[in-house]
Design an enzyme around this catalytic site. Structure first.
Site, PDB file in Angstrom:
ATOM      1  N   TYR A   1      -0.913  10.744  -7.816  1.00  0.00           N
ATOM      2  CA  TYR A   1      -0.418   9.799  -6.804  1.00  0.00           C
ATOM      3  C   TYR A   1      -1.035   8.411  -7.040  1.00  0.00           C
ATOM      4  O   TYR A   1      -0.326   7.403  -7.087  1.00  0.00           O
ATOM      5  CB  TYR A   1      -0.772  10.332  -5.407  1.00  0.00           C
ATOM      6  CG  TYR A   1      -0.266   9.489  -4.264  1.00  0.00           C
ATOM      7  CD1 TYR A   1       1.059   9.582  -3.829  1.00  0.00           C
ATOM      8  CD2 TYR A   1      -1.102   8.582  -3.606  1.00  0.00           C
ATOM      9  CE1 TYR A   1       1.528   8.802  -2.770  1.00  0.00           C
ATOM     10  CE2 TYR A   1      -0.641   7.799  -2.555  1.00  0.00           C
ATOM     11  CZ  TYR A   1       0.671   7.920  -2.136  1.00  0.00           C
ATOM     12  OH  TYR A   1       1.126   7.140  -1.094  1.00  0.00           O
TER      13      TYR A   1
ATOM     14  N   LYS B   1       0.608   4.638  -8.073  1.00  0.00           N
ATOM     15  CA  LYS B   1       0.455   3.443  -7.231  1.00  0.00           C
ATOM     16  C   LYS B   1      -0.257   2.319  -8.007  1.00  0.00           C
ATOM     17  O   LYS B   1       0.078   1.145  -7.854  1.00  0.00           O
ATOM     18  CB  LYS B   1      -0.281   3.793  -5.930  1.00  0.00           C
ATOM     19  CG  LYS B   1       0.495   4.780  -5.043  1.00  0.00           C
ATOM     20  CD  LYS B   1       1.890   4.268  -4.648  1.00  0.00           C
ATOM     21  CE  LYS B   1       2.585   5.183  -3.665  1.00  0.00           C
ATOM     22  NZ  LYS B   1       3.900   4.681  -3.240  1.00  0.00           N
TER      23      LYS B   1
END
Ligand code: NAP
Length: 255
Positions: A160, A164
């Site tokens: 994740y 990002k």
């Protein structure tokens, strides 16, 4: 006699916005915020029923909105959908997923799923919308809902956080290329907010305590905390801001 400089407008009348992943959570809040500021908003997601409910809610609130079905992880489909929408002045890349797991246990399937939506999705939606903006020559705004995890790491969040951080790099590079076309490209980086995405995290007492201990303002963020940021960056009030990252993290990344 001196005259006062005038604050540029925060209003968005006459603008058309596209928000991906707008059927619930942060995307719905961004769509509502842009509509409340006067923009016409196209809400995109994969599942029709929730999407239509959110469009209905924005209309009931006095806003102008329409739904469109879109899977951001399918670049070919995205290109066709975006072309069919006509002029888009503001894009909010918000669609995102999480498959949190320890780094040494992450499966290739989970890695690919998260990268496909969070990075590949945001990249090719941005590309399709930017092509239209460049062709029309009227400039525009591209915002991505990145995360505080685009600036720091977190336990079980290696994939994740990687997506990002990648969005932050995409944003800076796109800002360099698209600036001469009057297109501003920025990210908004929220801390944890209660949505279906974070349900599992908040239901774990240890993780809840970890979140509470990191936020200097002493409370959990709400959807409303992101709404002012998206309107500001979409508006003429942010006319000189590009390649930037606006942290909405209650001080998490301050130390
Ligand atoms: P959410 O409540 O799970 O909502 C996700 C939205 O994305 C839904 O509308 C979903 O609708 C849509 N979506 C998922 N996959 C899609 C796909 N392939 N194509 C198109 N739409 C898709 O998530 P959220 O918490 O609001 O998070 C939104 C964004 O904010 C994400 O990028 C997330 O990484 C970021 N963020 C969240 C937090 C947080 O604490 N919640 C903090 C920082 C950043 P369908 O399933 O119908 O497609």
């Amino acid at each position: 006699m001196s005259t006062c400089p005038q604050t540029p407008s925060f209003r968005l009348e006459g603008r058309r916005a596209l928000v991906t992943g707008a059927s619930r959570g942060i995307g719905f809040a961004c769509a509502a915020a842009l509509a409340q500021a006067g923009a016409h908003v196209v809400l995109a997601a994969r599942e029709a029923r929730q999407l239509e409910e959110s469009v209905f809610a924005i209309r009931a609130d006095g806003g102008s909105a329409e739904p469109v079905l879109m899977d951001v992880s399918d670049p070919g489909g995205v290109g066709k959908v975006v072309e069919g929408l006509g002029e888009i002045d503001i894009l909010v890349n918000n669609a995102g997923i999480a498959r949190h797991a320890p780094m040494i246990e992450t499966s290739v399937g989970d890695f690919d799923a998260v990268v496909d939506v969070n990075l590949r999705g945001a990249y090719f939606v941005s590309q399709a919308v930017a092509r239209g903006m460049v062709a029309r020559g009227k400039g525009g705004v591209i915002l991505s809902i990145s995360s505080q995890m685009g600036h720091v790491g977190g336990v079980d969040r290696s994939v994740y956080a990687a997506t990002k951080h990648a969005i932050e790099g995409m944003t800076k590079s796109a800002a360099i290329e698209l600036g001469p076309h009057g297109i501003r490209v920025n990210t908004i980086c929220p801390t944890f907010i209660r949505t279906p995405l974070t349900e599992k995290t908040f239901s774990d007492a240890g993780k809840s305590d970890w979140i509470a201990s990191k936020i200097k303002l002493g409370r959990i963020a709400e959807l409303e905390d992101v709404m002012g940021a998206v309107v500001f960056l979409a508006s003429d009030a942010a006319a000189m801001i590009t390649g930037a990252s606006l942290l909405v993290d209650g001080g998490w990344t301050a130390g």
